[in-house]
Motif scaffolding. Structure first.
Motif, short mmCIF file in Angstrom:
data_model
loop_
_atom_site.label_atom_id
_atom_site.label_comp_id
_atom_site.label_asym_id
_atom_site.label_seq_id
_atom_site.Cartn_x
_atom_site.Cartn_y
_atom_site.Cartn_z
N ILE A 83 0.87 -1.19 0.00
CA ILE A 83 0.00 0.00 0.00
C ILE A 83 0.90 1.23 0.00
CG2 ILE A 83 -1.75 1.29 1.28
CD1 ILE A 83 -2.92 -1.32 2.21
N SER A 84 0.63 2.11 -0.98
CA SER A 84 1.46 3.29 -1.16
C SER A 84 0.67 4.53 -0.72
CB SER A 84 1.84 3.37 -2.64
OG SER A 84 2.01 4.69 -3.03
N GLY A 85 1.39 5.60 -0.37
CA GLY A 85 0.73 6.83 0.07
C GLY A 85 0.60 7.87 -1.02
N SER A 86 1.01 7.50 -2.26
CA SER A 86 0.97 8.51 -3.33
C SER A 86 0.77 7.83 -4.68
CB SER A 86 2.29 9.29 -3.32
OG SER A 86 2.54 9.83 -4.59
N LEU A 87 -0.11 8.41 -5.47
CA LEU A 87 -0.37 7.85 -6.80
C LEU A 87 0.86 7.97 -7.69
CD1 LEU A 87 -2.54 6.59 -8.60
CD2 LEU A 87 -3.26 8.89 -9.23
N ALA A 88 1.65 9.04 -7.48
CA ALA A 88 2.84 9.26 -8.31
C ALA A 88 3.84 8.11 -8.16
CB ALA A 88 3.50 10.58 -7.93
N GLU A 89 3.84 7.46 -6.99
CA GLU A 89 4.76 6.33 -6.77
C GLU A 89 4.27 5.07 -7.48
OE1 GLU A 89 4.96 5.64 -2.57
OE2 GLU A 89 5.55 7.71 -2.17
N ALA A 90 3.03 5.13 -7.99
CA ALA A 90 2.40 3.91 -8.49
C ALA A 90 1.85 4.14 -9.89
CB ALA A 90 1.28 3.51 -7.54
N SER A 91 2.73 4.54 -10.81
CA SER A 91 2.21 4.95 -12.12
C SER A 91 2.09 3.79 -13.12
CB SER A 91 3.10 6.04 -12.70
OG SER A 91 4.42 5.58 -12.75
N ASP A 92 2.37 2.56 -12.66
CA ASP A 92 2.39 1.41 -13.56
C ASP A 92 1.02 0.72 -13.61
OD1 ASP A 92 3.51 -0.34 -15.29
OD2 ASP A 92 4.37 -1.64 -13.74
N PHE A 93 0.02 1.43 -14.15
CA PHE A 93 -1.35 0.88 -14.20
C PHE A 93 -2.11 1.45 -15.39
CE2 PHE A 93 -1.61 4.80 -11.82
CZ PHE A 93 -2.79 5.37 -12.24
N ASP A 94 -3.25 0.82 -15.73
CA ASP A 94 -4.08 1.30 -16.84
C ASP A 94 -5.30 2.09 -16.34
OD1 ASP A 94 -2.56 -0.13 -18.87
OD2 ASP A 94 -3.44 -1.94 -18.00
N VAL A 95 -5.94 1.57 -15.28
CA VAL A 95 -7.19 2.17 -14.79
C VAL A 95 -7.09 2.41 -13.29
CG1 VAL A 95 -9.70 1.92 -14.62
CG2 VAL A 95 -8.49 0.84 -16.53
N LEU A 96 -7.41 3.63 -12.87
CA LEU A 96 -7.50 3.93 -11.44
C LEU A 96 -8.96 3.76 -11.01
CD1 LEU A 96 -6.19 4.99 -8.78
CD2 LEU A 96 -6.94 7.27 -9.48
N ILE A 97 -9.18 2.88 -10.04
CA ILE A 97 -10.53 2.75 -9.46
C ILE A 97 -10.51 3.50 -8.13
CG2 ILE A 97 -12.31 1.18 -8.65
CD1 ILE A 97 -11.22 -0.98 -10.41
N ASP A 98 -11.40 4.48 -8.01
CA ASP A 98 -11.35 5.40 -6.87
C ASP A 98 -12.66 5.36 -6.09
OD1 ASP A 98 -11.61 7.84 -5.35
OD2 ASP A 98 -9.91 8.64 -6.47
N PHE A 99 -12.58 4.88 -4.85
CA PHE A 99 -13.71 4.94 -3.91
C PHE A 99 -13.17 5.63 -2.66
CE2 PHE A 99 -17.20 2.07 -5.37
CZ PHE A 99 -16.61 1.53 -6.49
N THR A 100 -13.21 6.97 -2.65
CA THR A 100 -12.63 7.70 -1.50
C THR A 100 -13.58 8.83 -1.08
OG1 THR A 100 -11.35 9.07 -3.04
CG2 THR A 100 -10.23 7.15 -2.09
#
Ligand code: NAD
Length: 268
Positions: A59-76
């Motif tokens: 689990i990361s605290g920043s989206l910038a650290e986790a840029s290796d993806f196609d779709v962001l699913i956001d429930f926040t």
């Protein structure tokens, strides 16, 4: 080719349901799990935090650290979702947004971003609820001008917004079928101290917040001598998570535009 998923709000109720459902969906891979930067779970494995096997996804605290993806699913939360729109747009990522409680201005911001990226925005990702929206459209066209229409919803005691995003969406569908704007005909709660007869043509909303109710919605069409009720009851969050993952697979075929679950299910 599998679709790589990032989950924003991974430690939340829906985030955990999504991590579970991802593991059961071979066409999707969980690539990143993100939660608030001050969460005590940062750095821990997303699967282990969820009471399951290690998935090799911390689990990361920043989206910038986790840029290796196609779709962001956001429930926040609305402000959290909006904070990640620009990142996804600039990096060519798609979004599936399940967060509820957006103001009209915030929804307009999402619609503007969708001119440059593909977004599914749905206050309720359940296939059953979206079928209900179709049934409500039909029921309103047949009964709507002769019946009093009530939308009654119940959710767990932790839910912040009321009426629920789903109840409002149901109201919008009914208002559109009546040829009206929801804001012109909605009545939110008939509380104590109110002493007046119901006016014809309104849509009345009632909300219950109690216990661990996952999500119940009933729309009542009360006419003379008969009453029709269309009810959906969610018994676990799995149905929302499965719908969100279905949306994530579907949106890979889209380049730009704002879509909802009716688009995803092909029942518009
Ligand atoms: P929750 O409070 O359990 O989870 C929200 C998560 O977001 C938490 O883990 C929190 O730490 C995280 N978060 C908060 N700030 C953050 C930040 N700055 N960066 C990253 N993560 C952050 O809530 P929930 O029950 O999972 O619901 C979340 C949202 O989804 C609500 O708006 C709810 O109404 C909505 N919802 C939608 C559907 C649907 O089908 N569309 C279904 C269920 C819930």
């Amino acid at each position: 080719m599998t679709t790589r998923i990032a989950i924003m709000g991974a430690a939340g109720r829906m985030g955990r349901a999504l991590i579970d459902a991802c593991g059961l969906t071979p066409a999707l891979t969980l690539s990143a799990a993100i939660d608030r930067p001050d969460s005590t779970l940062i750095g821990r494995d997303a699967g282990e935090c969820n009471g399951g096997w290690a998935l090799g996804v911390p689990i990361s605290g920043s989206l910038a650290e986790a840029s290796d993806f196609d779709v962001l699913i956001d429930f926040t939360l609305p402000e959290v979702t909006l904070a990640h729109l620009e990142f996804c747009r600039s990096k060519g990522k798609r979004m599936v947004i399940g967060t509820t409680g957006f103001t009209p201005e915030q929804r307009a911001t999402i619609a503007t971003a969708a001119q440059h990226m593909a977004i599914v925005l749905a206050p309720n990702m359940s296939v059953g609820v979206n079928l209900c929206l179709k049934l409500l459209d039909t029921a309103t066209r047949v009964l709507g001008h002769d019946a009093d229409i009530d939308i009654i919803e119940a959710h767990h005691k932790h839910k912040l917004d009321a009426p629920s995003g789903t109840a409002l969406r149901m109201g919008e569908v009914i208002a559109a079928a009546l040829g009206q704007e929801l804001s012109d005909i909605a009545v939110y709660g008939r509380g104590a101290g109110r002493s007046e007869e119901r006016k014809p043509g309104t849509i009345d909303f009632s909300s219950i917040r109690a216990g661990d109710i996952v999500g119940d919605h009933t729309v009542m069409f009360a006419g003379q001598g008969e009453r029709i009720e269309i009810t959906h009851r969610a018994t676990s969050r799995t149905n929302f998570a499965r719908g969100a993952l279905r949306a994530a697979s579907w949106i890979m075929q889209q380049k730009t535009g704002l879509f909802d679950m009716q688009d995803v299910l092909g029942i518009k």
